[in-house]
Design a protein around this motif. Structure first.
Motif, PDB file in Angstrom:
ATOM      1  N   LEU A  77      36.110  30.362  40.592  1.00  0.00           N
ATOM      2  CA  LEU A  77      35.923  31.811  40.825  1.00  0.00           C
ATOM      3  C   LEU A  77      35.192  31.835  42.365  1.00  0.00           C
ATOM      4  O   LEU A  77      35.303  32.549  43.024  1.00  0.00           O
ATOM      5  N   LEU A  78      34.214  30.850  42.446  1.00  0.00           N
ATOM      6  CA  LEU A  78      33.326  30.993  43.617  1.00  0.00           C
ATOM      7  C   LEU A  78      34.005  30.293  45.002  1.00  0.00           C
ATOM      8  O   LEU A  78      33.706  30.795  45.818  1.00  0.00           O
ATOM      9  N   ARG A  79      34.835  29.396  44.575  1.00  0.00           N
ATOM     10  CA  ARG A  79      35.532  28.662  45.809  1.00  0.00           C
ATOM     11  C   ARG A  79      36.306  29.700  46.353  1.00  0.00           C
ATOM     12  O   ARG A  79      36.362  29.484  47.895  1.00  0.00           O
ATOM     13  N   LYS A  80      36.882  30.687  46.194  1.00  0.00           N
ATOM     14  CA  LYS A  80      37.765  31.649  46.948  1.00  0.00           C
ATOM     15  C   LYS A  80      37.422  32.822  46.263  1.00  0.00           C
ATOM     16  O   LYS A  80      38.375  33.551  45.779  1.00  0.00           O
ATOM     17  N   PRO A  81      36.169  33.693  46.388  1.00  0.00           N
ATOM     18  CA  PRO A  81      35.979  34.669  45.685  1.00  0.00           C
ATOM     19  C   PRO A  81      36.964  35.867  46.033  1.00  0.00           C
ATOM     20  O   PRO A  81      37.040  36.737  45.079  1.00  0.00           O
ATOM     21  N   GLU A  82      37.430  35.805  47.100  1.00  0.00           N
ATOM     22  CA  GLU A  82      38.201  37.110  47.305  1.00  0.00           C
ATOM     23  C   GLU A  82      39.393  37.026  46.760  1.00  0.00           C
ATOM     24  O   GLU A  82      40.186  38.199  46.587  1.00  0.00           O
ATOM     25  N   LEU A  83      40.009  35.932  45.890  1.00  0.00           N
ATOM     26  CA  LEU A  83      41.047  35.864  45.283  1.00  0.00           C
ATOM     27  C   LEU A  83      40.773  36.120  43.736  1.00  0.00           C
ATOM     28  O   LEU A  83      40.743  37.249  43.524  1.00  0.00           O
ATOM     29  N   LEU A  84      40.292  35.143  43.177  1.00  0.00           N
ATOM     30  CA  LEU A  84      39.951  35.254  41.787  1.00  0.00           C
ATOM     31  C   LEU A  84      38.852  35.864  41.401  1.00  0.00           C
ATOM     32  O   LEU A  84      39.042  36.908  40.464  1.00  0.00           O
ATOM     33  N   LEU A  85      37.768  35.917  41.917  1.00  0.00           N
ATOM     34  CA  LEU A  85      36.483  36.364  41.497  1.00  0.00           C
ATOM     35  C   LEU A  85      36.780  37.927  41.683  1.00  0.00           C
ATOM     36  O   LEU A  85      36.295  38.823  40.723  1.00  0.00           O
ATOM     37  N   ASP A  86      37.231  38.687  42.764  1.00  0.00           N
ATOM     38  CA  ASP A  86      37.218  39.978  42.904  1.00  0.00           C
ATOM     39  C   ASP A  86      38.257  40.696  42.053  1.00  0.00           C
ATOM     40  O   ASP A  86      38.077  41.629  41.394  1.00  0.00           O
ATOM     41  N   ALA A  87      39.420  39.705  41.858  1.00  0.00           N
ATOM     42  CA  ALA A  87      40.413  40.369  40.928  1.00  0.00           C
ATOM     43  C   ALA A  87      39.928  40.295  39.650  1.00  0.00           C
ATOM     44  O   ALA A  87      40.303  41.384  38.770  1.00  0.00           O
ATOM     45  N   LEU A  88      39.204  39.444  39.134  1.00  0.00           N
ATOM     46  CA  LEU A  88      38.565  39.619  37.901  1.00  0.00           C
ATOM     47  C   LEU A  88      37.563  40.629  37.511  1.00  0.00           C
ATOM     48  O   LEU A  88      37.648  41.364  36.560  1.00  0.00           O
ATOM     49  N   THR A  89      36.581  40.819  38.505  1.00  0.00           N
ATOM     50  CA  THR A  89      35.790  41.857  38.443  1.00  0.00           C
ATOM     51  C   THR A  89      36.442  43.084  38.287  1.00  0.00           C
ATOM     52  O   THR A  89      36.025  44.190  37.483  1.00  0.00           O
ATOM     53  N   ALA A  90      37.538  43.472  39.170  1.00  0.00           N
ATOM     54  CA  ALA A  90      38.194  44.585  39.291  1.00  0.00           C
ATOM     55  C   ALA A  90      38.995  44.873  37.925  1.00  0.00           C
ATOM     56  O   ALA A  90      38.595  45.969  37.319  1.00  0.00           O
ATOM     57  N   ALA A  91      39.485  43.878  37.241  1.00  0.00           N
ATOM     58  CA  ALA A  91      40.218  44.011  36.148  1.00  0.00           C
ATOM     59  C   ALA A  91      39.233  44.309  34.970  1.00  0.00           C
ATOM     60  O   ALA A  91      39.520  45.162  34.236  1.00  0.00           O
ATOM     61  N   LEU A  92      38.116  43.618  35.075  1.00  0.00           N
ATOM     62  CA  LEU A  92      36.972  43.910  34.162  1.00  0.00           C
ATOM     63  C   LEU A  92      36.387  45.464  34.050  1.00  0.00           C
ATOM     64  O   LEU A  92      36.270  46.033  33.045  1.00  0.00           O
ATOM     65  N   VAL A 102      39.816  51.481  28.835  1.00  0.00           N
ATOM     66  CA  VAL A 102      40.247  51.189  27.698  1.00  0.00           C
ATOM     67  C   VAL A 102      39.419  51.907  26.325  1.00  0.00           C
ATOM     68  O   VAL A 102      38.028  51.612  26.773  1.00  0.00           O
ATOM     69  N   CYS A 103      39.860  52.359  25.465  1.00  0.00           N
ATOM     70  CA  CYS A 103      38.834  52.839  24.115  1.00  0.00           C
ATOM     71  C   CYS A 103      39.790  52.485  23.001  1.00  0.00           C
ATOM     72  O   CYS A 103      40.854  51.879  23.071  1.00  0.00           O
ATOM     73  N   MET A 146      51.463  46.453  24.855  1.00  0.00           N
ATOM     74  CA  MET A 146      50.075  46.105  25.448  1.00  0.00           C
ATOM     75  C   MET A 146      49.517  47.178  26.483  1.00  0.00           C
ATOM     76  O   MET A 146      50.447  47.627  27.362  1.00  0.00           O
ATOM     77  N   VAL A 147      48.344  47.486  26.186  1.00  0.00           N
ATOM     78  CA  VAL A 147      47.963  48.614  27.023  1.00  0.00           C
ATOM     79  C   VAL A 147      47.624  48.169  28.637  1.00  0.00           C
ATOM     80  O   VAL A 147      47.071  46.862  28.698  1.00  0.00           O
ATOM     81  N   PRO A 148      48.041  48.699  29.714  1.00  0.00           N
ATOM     82  CA  PRO A 148      48.233  47.983  31.034  1.00  0.00           C
ATOM     83  C   PRO A 148      46.921  47.440  31.460  1.00  0.00           C
ATOM     84  O   PRO A 148      46.951  46.235  31.868  1.00  0.00           O
ATOM     85  N   PRO A 149      45.592  48.029  31.232  1.00  0.00           N
ATOM     86  CA  PRO A 149      44.431  47.468  31.836  1.00  0.00           C
ATOM     87  C   PRO A 149      44.139  45.991  30.974  1.00  0.00           C
ATOM     88  O   PRO A 149      43.561  45.210  31.627  1.00  0.00           O
ATOM     89  N   VAL A 150      44.595  46.257  29.608  1.00  0.00           N
ATOM     90  CA  VAL A 150      44.120  45.008  29.061  1.00  0.00           C
ATOM     91  C   VAL A 150      45.183  44.011  29.511  1.00  0.00           C
ATOM     92  O   VAL A 150      44.499  42.832  29.621  1.00  0.00           O
ATOM     93  N   ASP A 151      46.368  44.323  29.705  1.00  0.00           N
ATOM     94  CA  ASP A 151      47.186  43.273  30.173  1.00  0.00           C
ATOM     95  C   ASP A 151      46.785  42.786  31.664  1.00  0.00           C
ATOM     96  O   ASP A 151      46.894  41.480  31.935  1.00  0.00           O
ATOM     97  N   ASN A 152      46.187  43.668  32.222  1.00  0.00           N
ATOM     98  CA  ASN A 152      45.660  43.163  33.684  1.00  0.00           C
ATOM     99  C   ASN A 152      44.535  42.102  33.714  1.00  0.00           C
ATOM    100  O   ASN A 152      44.534  41.091  34.045  1.00  0.00           O
ATOM    101  N   LEU A 153      43.643  42.458  32.542  1.00  0.00           N
ATOM    102  CA  LEU A 153      42.591  41.561  32.315  1.00  0.00           C
ATOM    103  C   LEU A 153      42.990  40.110  31.842  1.00  0.00           C
ATOM    104  O   LEU A 153      42.392  39.339  32.258  1.00  0.00           O
ATOM    105  N   ILE A 154      44.053  40.170  30.669  1.00  0.00           N
ATOM    106  CA  ILE A 154      44.276  38.941  30.491  1.00  0.00           C
ATOM    107  C   ILE A 154      45.142  38.106  31.562  1.00  0.00           C
ATOM    108  O   ILE A 154      44.802  36.833  31.758  1.00  0.00           O
ATOM    109  N   ARG A 155      45.805  39.012  32.518  1.00  0.00           N
ATOM    110  CA  ARG A 155      46.351  38.058  33.646  1.00  0.00           C
ATOM    111  C   ARG A 155      45.453  37.480  34.422  1.00  0.00           C
ATOM    112  O   ARG A 155      45.290  36.380  35.033  1.00  0.00           O
ATOM    113  N   ALA A 156      44.031  38.341  34.642  1.00  0.00           N
ATOM    114  CA  ALA A 156      43.283  37.839  35.697  1.00  0.00           C
ATOM    115  C   ALA A 156      42.530  36.589  35.038  1.00  0.00           C
ATOM    116  O   ALA A 156      41.978  35.527  35.744  1.00  0.00           O
ATOM    117  N   LEU A 157      42.238  36.884  33.585  1.00  0.00           N
ATOM    118  CA  LEU A 157      41.713  35.541  32.892  1.00  0.00           C
ATOM    119  C   LEU A 157      42.673  34.626  33.031  1.00  0.00           C
ATOM    120  O   LEU A 157      42.003  33.472  32.983  1.00  0.00           O
TER     121      LEU A 157
END
Lengths: 199, 199
Positions: A30-45, A52-53, B1-12
């Protein structure tokens, strides 16, 4: 190790399936290329956290804009059968099996003295109310095949007995001491078609 | 699958060591009690993103407040030996082995025609400059034992030859087609003590 890197490793190691070593590898990737993986994961979270509810009817995951969820809103599904699961994620596992076309009800856990989860902590009153409103002829329990799942199944059998509904349980094609979320689609499909009467 | 859940799965699922199924389990665990796991992971990611950077000397991970990093600032370490690694994370692996007390230099990759990584994409000029400033008597190459690692080692051997420095390489105690980040501490320790002359 730099403290923020260590914090990140510890947060990742809490995810199921990630040990300390794999969490370390994931953190460094994640830290190696933060603008790729880290930012995408943060945004998805953040997106998932914000949108989601749990569906107000079945308890499964949905978006805040679609509540009740797509499964509950789908009029082509069989309203006479209600499948009771422990976790919202179990709904995905059963849908993947392709062996079920009825409705769902997530309990948000199972009866567990060890984890101090009692009947009031589960969505049991909502279940009785849904069944009490009529239209449901069968309640299919898709619970874990461990002692806590058995206890929860027994409790629900007693709870719904006065309502005159048929209570069934997944066939014991499931391996022991496991849960719905860990089963492969074929095992789940066979277990659904071979379901047995409860109590 | 709910799209934001799917996005999160793909990021992980893009993290090393997580396949689609384990990413799914991780995502659902994060969403099950977001105020526990999800918020902690988001905070750890944001903190790491905001505070972690690469050391201006060795290229390893450090915090923005501590640059040069703790290893480069540690005056007790042997400045005569310089260990060249591919990735910042490889420094952690070598430190864990306990077999090395010199300095580090991370290349940020290795020569790779397939991934279009040439000499100009790596921290090779910075390496030549560090060695050229004097004080370094040995450059220890801790590179992958695959063809790209071999090519990188050969290139560095040529690059540093005019500077009259001794260039060594980790003993081939490492398994083939693997990298430093995947080795256990004992294997690394043995490989460091058994290092061999390069070229």
């Amino acid at each position: 190790m730099v403290p923020p890197v260590d914090n990140l490793i510890r947060a990742l190691a809490k995810l199921p399936g990630l040990g300390r070593r794999s969490a370390e590898r994931a953190a460094l990737a994640l830290l190696r290329k933060p603008e790729l993986l880290l930012d995408a994961l943060t945004a998805a979270l953040q997106e998932a956290r914000a949108t989601v509810c749990c569906c107000s009817v079945c308890g499964g995951f949905t978006s805040r804009e679609q509540n009740p969820c797509a499964l509950c809103a789908d009029t082509s599904r069989d309203g006479a059968v209600l499948c009771v699961v422990e976790e919202p994620s179990d709904i995905f596992a059963i849908e993947r099996s392709g062996g079920y076309r009825g409705r769902y009800h997530a309990l948000m856990g199972k009866l567990s003295p060890a984890r101090q989860t009692g009947p009031a902590d589960l969505r049991l009153r909502a279940l009785a109310e849904r069944v009490g409103r009529g239209g449901v002829t069968e309640v299919l329990l898709a619970l874990s095949t461990d002692m806590e799942g058995d206890a929860t199944a027994g409790y629900i059998g007693e709870l719904l007995r006065p309502l005159g509904v048929r209570v069934t349980r997944l066939a014991f094609g499931l391996p022991a001491d496991s849960g719905v979320g860990y089963s492969d689609p074929l095992t789940l499909k066979r277990a659904i078609s071979g379901r047995i009467a409860c109590g």
